[in-house]
Structures are given as structure tokens and as C-alpha cells.
Design a protein around this motif. Structure first.
Motif, PDB file in Angstrom:
ATOM      1  N   GLY A   8       0.780  -1.226   0.000  1.00 57.87           N
ATOM      2  CA  GLY A   8       0.000   0.000   0.000  1.00 57.87           C
ATOM      3  C   GLY A   8       0.811   1.275   0.000  1.00 57.87           C
ATOM      4  N   ARG A   9       2.127   1.189   0.184  1.00 56.80           N
ATOM      5  CA  ARG A   9       2.952   2.396   0.165  1.00 56.80           C
ATOM      6  C   ARG A   9       3.043   2.930  -1.269  1.00 56.80           C
ATOM      7  NH1 ARG A   9       6.743   2.112   4.564  1.00 56.80           N
ATOM      8  NH2 ARG A   9       5.681   1.023   6.253  1.00 56.80           N
ATOM      9  N   ARG A  26      10.687  -3.789  -9.637  1.00 52.42           N
ATOM     10  CA  ARG A  26      10.319  -5.207  -9.478  1.00 52.42           C
ATOM     11  C   ARG A  26      10.307  -5.616  -8.016  1.00 52.42           C
ATOM     12  NH1 ARG A  26      14.009  -5.562 -14.185  1.00 52.42           N
ATOM     13  NH2 ARG A  26      12.664  -5.707 -16.032  1.00 52.42           N
ATOM     14  N   LEU A  27      11.283  -5.153  -7.245  1.00 50.16           N
ATOM     15  CA  LEU A  27      11.298  -5.467  -5.817  1.00 50.16           C
ATOM     16  C   LEU A  27      10.144  -4.790  -5.093  1.00 50.16           C
ATOM     17  CD1 LEU A  27      15.088  -5.314  -4.862  1.00 50.16           C
ATOM     18  CD2 LEU A  27      13.636  -7.331  -5.041  1.00 50.16           C
ATOM     19  N   LEU A  28       9.848  -3.562  -5.476  1.00 55.85           N
ATOM     20  CA  LEU A  28       8.712  -2.858  -4.865  1.00 55.85           C
ATOM     21  C   LEU A  28       7.406  -3.589  -5.143  1.00 55.85           C
ATOM     22  CD1 LEU A  28       9.660   0.827  -5.765  1.00 55.85           C
ATOM     23  CD2 LEU A  28       9.680  -0.195  -3.479  1.00 55.85           C
ATOM     24  N   ALA A  29       7.257  -4.076  -6.372  1.00 57.51           N
ATOM     25  CA  ALA A  29       6.047  -4.822  -6.732  1.00 57.51           C
ATOM     26  C   ALA A  29       5.925  -6.091  -5.890  1.00 57.51           C
ATOM     27  CB  ALA A  29       6.079  -5.173  -8.219  1.00 57.51           C
ATOM     28  N   ALA A  30       7.043  -6.777  -5.677  1.00 54.16           N
ATOM     29  CA  ALA A  30       7.028  -8.012  -4.892  1.00 54.16           C
ATOM     30  C   ALA A  30       6.668  -7.749  -3.438  1.00 54.16           C
ATOM     31  CB  ALA A  30       8.390  -8.694  -4.973  1.00 54.16           C
ATOM     32  N   ARG A  31       6.913  -6.522  -2.984  1.00 55.88           N
ATOM     33  CA  ARG A  31       6.622  -6.168  -1.589  1.00 55.88           C
ATOM     34  C   ARG A  31       5.316  -5.406  -1.438  1.00 55.88           C
ATOM     35  NH1 ARG A  31      11.607  -7.382  -2.199  1.00 55.88           N
ATOM     36  NH2 ARG A  31      13.023  -7.885  -0.484  1.00 55.88           N
ATOM     37  N   GLY A  32       4.543  -5.276  -2.510  1.00 57.40           N
ATOM     38  CA  GLY A  32       3.183  -4.759  -2.413  1.00 57.40           C
ATOM     39  C   GLY A  32       3.018  -3.264  -2.555  1.00 57.40           C
ATOM     40  N   ALA A  33       4.060  -2.542  -2.986  1.00 54.96           N
ATOM     41  CA  ALA A  33       3.950  -1.090  -3.105  1.00 54.96           C
ATOM     42  C   ALA A  33       3.170  -0.688  -4.357  1.00 54.96           C
ATOM     43  CB  ALA A  33       5.343  -0.462  -3.148  1.00 54.96           C
ATOM     44  N   ARG A  34       2.560   0.500  -4.312  1.00 53.40           N
ATOM     45  CA  ARG A  34       2.023   1.148  -5.504  1.00 53.40           C
ATOM     46  C   ARG A  34       3.169   1.928  -6.143  1.00 53.40           C
ATOM     47  NH1 ARG A  34      -2.235   5.176  -4.054  1.00 53.40           N
ATOM     48  NH2 ARG A  34      -2.529   5.212  -6.319  1.00 53.40           N
ATOM     49  N   ASP A  78      -0.042  14.757  -8.716  1.00 48.08           N
ATOM     50  CA  ASP A  78      -1.467  14.768  -9.064  1.00 48.08           C
ATOM     51  C   ASP A  78      -1.979  13.346  -9.299  1.00 48.08           C
ATOM     52  OD1 ASP A  78      -1.592  17.512  -8.888  1.00 48.08           O
ATOM     53  OD2 ASP A  78      -1.368  17.854 -11.042  1.00 48.08           O
ATOM     54  N   GLU A  79      -1.115  12.513  -9.893  1.00 47.71           N
ATOM     55  CA  GLU A  79      -1.512  11.147 -10.263  1.00 47.71           C
ATOM     56  C   GLU A  79      -1.592  10.219  -9.053  1.00 47.71           C
ATOM     57  OE1 GLU A  79      -2.411   8.008 -13.025  1.00 47.71           O
ATOM     58  OE2 GLU A  79      -2.047  10.106 -13.528  1.00 47.71           O
ATOM     59  N   VAL A  80      -0.589  10.251  -8.184  1.00 54.84           N
ATOM     60  CA  VAL A  80      -0.525   9.265  -7.102  1.00 54.84           C
ATOM     61  C   VAL A  80      -0.484   9.876  -5.702  1.00 54.84           C
ATOM     62  CG1 VAL A  80       0.612   7.572  -8.579  1.00 54.84           C
ATOM     63  CG2 VAL A  80       2.012   9.122  -7.184  1.00 54.84           C
ATOM     64  N   GLY A  81      -0.376  11.201  -5.616  1.00 52.44           N
ATOM     65  CA  GLY A  81      -0.294  11.845  -4.320  1.00 52.44           C
ATOM     66  C   GLY A  81       1.142  11.932  -3.822  1.00 52.44           C
ATOM     67  N   THR A  82       1.315  12.387  -2.589  1.00 50.01           N
ATOM     68  CA  THR A  82       2.635  12.485  -1.981  1.00 50.01           C
ATOM     69  C   THR A  82       3.209  11.087  -1.777  1.00 50.01           C
ATOM     70  OG1 THR A  82       2.098  14.537  -0.827  1.00 50.01           O
ATOM     71  CG2 THR A  82       3.916  13.225   0.067  1.00 50.01           C
ATOM     72  N   PRO A  83       4.419  10.849  -2.264  1.00 49.85           N
ATOM     73  CA  PRO A  83       4.978   9.501  -2.102  1.00 49.85           C
ATOM     74  C   PRO A  83       5.380   9.198  -0.669  1.00 49.85           C
ATOM     75  CG  PRO A  83       6.603  10.957  -3.106  1.00 49.85           C
ATOM     76  CD  PRO A  83       5.313  11.729  -3.032  1.00 49.85           C
ATOM     77  N   ASP A  84       5.271   7.919  -0.317  1.00 49.29           N
ATOM     78  CA  ASP A  84       5.831   7.440   0.942  1.00 49.29           C
ATOM     79  C   ASP A  84       7.311   7.113   0.765  1.00 49.29           C
ATOM     80  OD1 ASP A  84       3.239   7.214   2.446  1.00 49.29           O
ATOM     81  OD2 ASP A  84       2.823   5.782   0.842  1.00 49.29           O
TER      82      ASP A  84
END
Length: 208
Positions: A8-9, A26-34, A78-84
Motif C-alpha cells: 500500500g505504500r 520489481r522489488l517494490l512490486a514483490a513487496r506490495g507497493a504502488r 497529481d496522479e498518485v499523491g505524496t509519495p511514501d
């Protein structure tokens, strides 16, 4: 839940849709990030986004031509908001000193200036820059500058809870996955108290 889980991050990745940038995604995708990835090659960018979506990731690609980076960065928010999580992979322009500094160091500065203030306002988040180390003066100057800039930002936003760290590497294809792993680790909750730190993935022997 694992402290390296990022479900969800919102993660923004700047620096192209190939090499280290793609490996980080790819690592972010494996860990569930947007994921919002910014790149300047439309075909490469779309291929990566398609790949990430194929494995179930929530991913968007933002094309940057390099002519109006401020508008591109604003469009990402605008597209995804403030990043985590913010990853900035510093590029170089080869042996041309001025082109390298403009591409790698100035580009990194503009990205940090665009995203870090809103992260600090939200009082949470993690920034990781990827700084190149090379045998030519231009690449070494970019890497040193990005490292110093990131440490400066880390001190500026420390009170807000935002962390900023660096991964230093010598650009070689066989090191891409190691660099990406280090970057995603630093962005995760696992090293929760680490900031203004440099991870050296270059390998000592490559600096001799």
C-alpha cells in the motif's frame, strides 16, 4: 508482518525504466507497493509497467522528456499523491562533465526539491538516492555531489521523520540487483533509525 513489506505504500521511482530503476520497481512490486515510475523512453517505460501489472502490481508510467521536469513532477503528485517512498537513480551523460553534472546532480536536486517538502509536511517517508562511482571525473563528481546533497536533505528533514540515504555503486550490469536490494531495504521500515547513511555497493576492489 515483515518490516521490509511495503504493501500500500506509494513509491515514486525516477531514473528510467531500465537498469537499476527497473530492478527497484520489481522489488517494490514483490513487496506490495504502488509504483509510479518516471522514464524518458516511452517503449521501455510501457514494457516495464505492463510487466509490473502482469504480476499484480498497481503501477503507472510517467513519460519525461527532460524539457519541463517541474511539470512532470507535479503531474506525478497529481496522479498518485505524496509519495511514501522516493527513489532517485542519478544518471550521467558519459565523459562530458557539464552534461553529466546537469543530468545526474541537477536532476537529482530537482527531484528532491519537488517531492521532499510534501513528504516532510506529511511527517513520514523515506528517500533513497543511487549515486554512481566511476573511473572518470564526471561520474565521480556526480556521485560525490549526489551523496553530499542527500546527506544535506537528511539533516534538513530529520525532525519531520523523513529519512534520506544513499546507495553508492559502480555502474555494471551484474550489480543492478544488489543495488536495487540495498535501495529497497533502506526505504523499508527495517532500518528505521538510519538516515544520512551511504551503502557502498561498488565494492572496494572496483575503486582501486
Amino acid at each position: 508482518m515483515y518490516r521490509t513489506e511495503l504493501k500500500g505504500r506509494v513509491a515514486v521511482v525516477l531514473g528510467g525504466a531500465g537498469g537499476v530503476g527497473a530492478a527497484v520497481c520489481r522489488l517494490l512490486a514483490a513487496r506490495g507497493a504502488r509504483i509510479a515510475v518516471i522514464g524518458d523512453d516511452e517503449t521501455e517505460l510501457q514494457d516495464l509497467v505492463d510487466e509490473l501489472r502482469w504480476v499484480g502490481a498497481d503501477a503507472v508510467g510517467i513519460l519525461s522528456t527532460g524539457t519541463d521536469t517541474a511539470s512532470v513532477h507535479a503531474g506525478v503528485i497529481d496522479e498518485v499523491g505524496t509519495p511514501d517512498l522516493l527513489f532517485v537513480v542519478a544518471g550521467t551523460g558519459g565523459a562530458d562533465f557539464r552534461v553529466s553534472v546537469d543530468s545526474g546532480l541537477t536532476g537529482t536536486y530537482e527531484a528532491l526539491r519537488a517531492f521532499v517538502p510534501s513528504m516532510a509536511e506529511a511527517r513520514t517517508g523515506s528517500v533513497v538516492t543511487v549515486a554512481p562511482f566511476g573511473t572518470d571525473a564526471a561520474t565521480s563528481a556526480v556521485g560525490g555531489g549526489v551523496t553530499a546533497l542527500t546527506q544535506h536533505v537528511a539533516r534538513e528533514v530529520a525532525a519531520s521523520g523523513v529519512r534520506a540515504n544513499v546507495v553508492s555503486w559502480t555502474p555494471h550490469a551484474e550489480r543492478v540487483d544488489d543495488v536495487a536490494f540495498a535501495a529497497v531495504y533502506l526505504a523499508s521500515d527495517a532500518p528505521a533509525t538510519m538516515t544520512a547513511t551511504t551503502f557502498d555497493v561498488a565494492g572496494t576492489y572496483s575503486r582501486l
